[in-house]
Design a protein around this motif. Sequence first.
Motif, PDB file in Angstrom:
ATOM      1  N   VAL A 145       4.116  -3.104   1.318  1.00 37.89           N
ATOM      2  CA  VAL A 145       3.275  -2.033   1.854  1.00 37.89           C
ATOM      3  C   VAL A 145       1.845  -2.543   2.034  1.00 37.89           C
ATOM      4  O   VAL A 145       1.201  -2.250   3.049  1.00 37.89           O
ATOM      5  CB  VAL A 145       3.326  -0.774   0.964  1.00 37.89           C
ATOM      6  CG1 VAL A 145       2.353   0.292   1.442  1.00 37.89           C
ATOM      7  CG2 VAL A 145       4.756  -0.212   0.939  1.00 37.89           C
ATOM      8  N   ARG A 146       1.367  -3.334   1.100  1.00 37.74           N
ATOM      9  CA  ARG A 146       0.028  -3.926   1.256  1.00 37.74           C
ATOM     10  C   ARG A 146      -0.028  -4.804   2.508  1.00 37.74           C
ATOM     11  O   ARG A 146      -1.005  -4.775   3.260  1.00 37.74           O
ATOM     12  CB  ARG A 146      -0.333  -4.763   0.032  1.00 37.74           C
ATOM     13  CG  ARG A 146      -0.799  -3.965  -1.140  1.00 37.74           C
ATOM     14  CD  ARG A 146      -1.366  -4.875  -2.235  1.00 37.74           C
ATOM     15  NE  ARG A 146      -1.749  -4.094  -3.370  1.00 37.74           N
ATOM     16  CZ  ARG A 146      -1.192  -4.188  -4.579  1.00 37.74           C
ATOM     17  NH1 ARG A 146      -0.226  -5.061  -4.812  1.00 37.74           N
ATOM     18  NH2 ARG A 146      -1.601  -3.428  -5.564  1.00 37.74           N
ATOM     19  N   ARG A 147       1.016  -5.597   2.712  1.00 42.63           N
ATOM     20  CA  ARG A 147       1.058  -6.466   3.886  1.00 42.63           C
ATOM     21  C   ARG A 147       0.991  -5.624   5.158  1.00 42.63           C
ATOM     22  O   ARG A 147       0.230  -5.932   6.074  1.00 42.63           O
ATOM     23  CB  ARG A 147       2.341  -7.307   3.872  1.00 42.63           C
ATOM     24  CG  ARG A 147       2.411  -8.324   5.018  1.00 42.63           C
ATOM     25  CD  ARG A 147       3.781  -8.965   5.121  1.00 42.63           C
ATOM     26  NE  ARG A 147       4.791  -8.059   5.640  1.00 42.63           N
ATOM     27  CZ  ARG A 147       4.933  -7.701   6.920  1.00 42.63           C
ATOM     28  NH1 ARG A 147       4.093  -8.157   7.832  1.00 42.63           N
ATOM     29  NH2 ARG A 147       5.891  -6.873   7.296  1.00 42.63           N
ATOM     30  N   ARG A 148       1.749  -4.547   5.200  1.00 42.04           N
ATOM     31  CA  ARG A 148       1.774  -3.690   6.383  1.00 42.04           C
ATOM     32  C   ARG A 148       0.425  -3.014   6.613  1.00 42.04           C
ATOM     33  O   ARG A 148       0.048  -2.745   7.749  1.00 42.04           O
ATOM     34  CB  ARG A 148       2.874  -2.639   6.257  1.00 42.04           C
ATOM     35  CG  ARG A 148       4.262  -3.196   6.435  1.00 42.04           C
ATOM     36  CD  ARG A 148       5.351  -2.185   6.144  1.00 42.04           C
ATOM     37  NE  ARG A 148       6.646  -2.776   6.342  1.00 42.04           N
ATOM     38  CZ  ARG A 148       7.308  -2.780   7.497  1.00 42.04           C
ATOM     39  NH1 ARG A 148       6.797  -2.176   8.551  1.00 42.04           N
ATOM     40  NH2 ARG A 148       8.476  -3.358   7.596  1.00 42.04           N
ATOM     41  N   LEU A 149      -0.290  -2.735   5.544  1.00 38.29           N
ATOM     42  CA  LEU A 149      -1.609  -2.107   5.649  1.00 38.29           C
ATOM     43  C   LEU A 149      -2.724  -3.137   5.865  1.00 38.29           C
ATOM     44  O   LEU A 149      -3.877  -2.767   6.046  1.00 38.29           O
ATOM     45  CB  LEU A 149      -1.916  -1.306   4.376  1.00 38.29           C
ATOM     46  CG  LEU A 149      -1.115  -0.038   4.162  1.00 38.29           C
ATOM     47  CD1 LEU A 149      -1.349   0.500   2.753  1.00 38.29           C
ATOM     48  CD2 LEU A 149      -1.490   1.011   5.203  1.00 38.29           C
TER      49      LEU A 149
END
Length: 194
Positions: free
Chosen positions: A138-142
């Motif tokens: 999720v961090r990567r996507r954000l």
Amino acid sequence: MTEQTLWNRTRQAVYDEIARTAMGLFLAHGFEATTIDEIAKAAGISRRSFFRYFGTKEDIVLGDLAAKGELARVALEARPDDEDPWTALRQAFHAIKDVAYDGETMLKVTRMMYETPSLRARHIEKHLQWQASLLPEVRRRLRADATDPLDVRAEALVACAITCLDVAGEAWARSNGAVTLPELFDSAAAALRP
């Protein structure tokens, strides 16, 4: 077939047999009323052998919940890169199917989990493991900086998605399965982001 593979298969068969025996006792007599000694006796093993397979009684009911978190992580990572994190989380959770029990037994197990304080606490603990597992993707996507302690967006999204799943599970049990878990999960998730 190697000896290690045979050993693993044998160990899994014993694990499954103990779990089936214990679940039968839990559903017949109640989780808290069933002792580890009773489970061991019914399964034909010693108390010591029980602890080779399970750390606690709670692990019998919730043992595979951590594995489902890993399935959620894999499903999340497989979602298209251009999909927003919230949609990707929702779709990843839809990819997890629980086929360990028939519908009626699953309802009984779910009710037992939500009505037993020690099971509920262990359930929350396992979901915290899910959160840790899902956060990097999720961090990567954000495009979030994992070293920034003030960027809580990923934690908030994952925690909300897990809470929606938990709320849906409890509602599913209350409804006696009249509404499907995916429908309830979508309803809970849509309340946060239509």
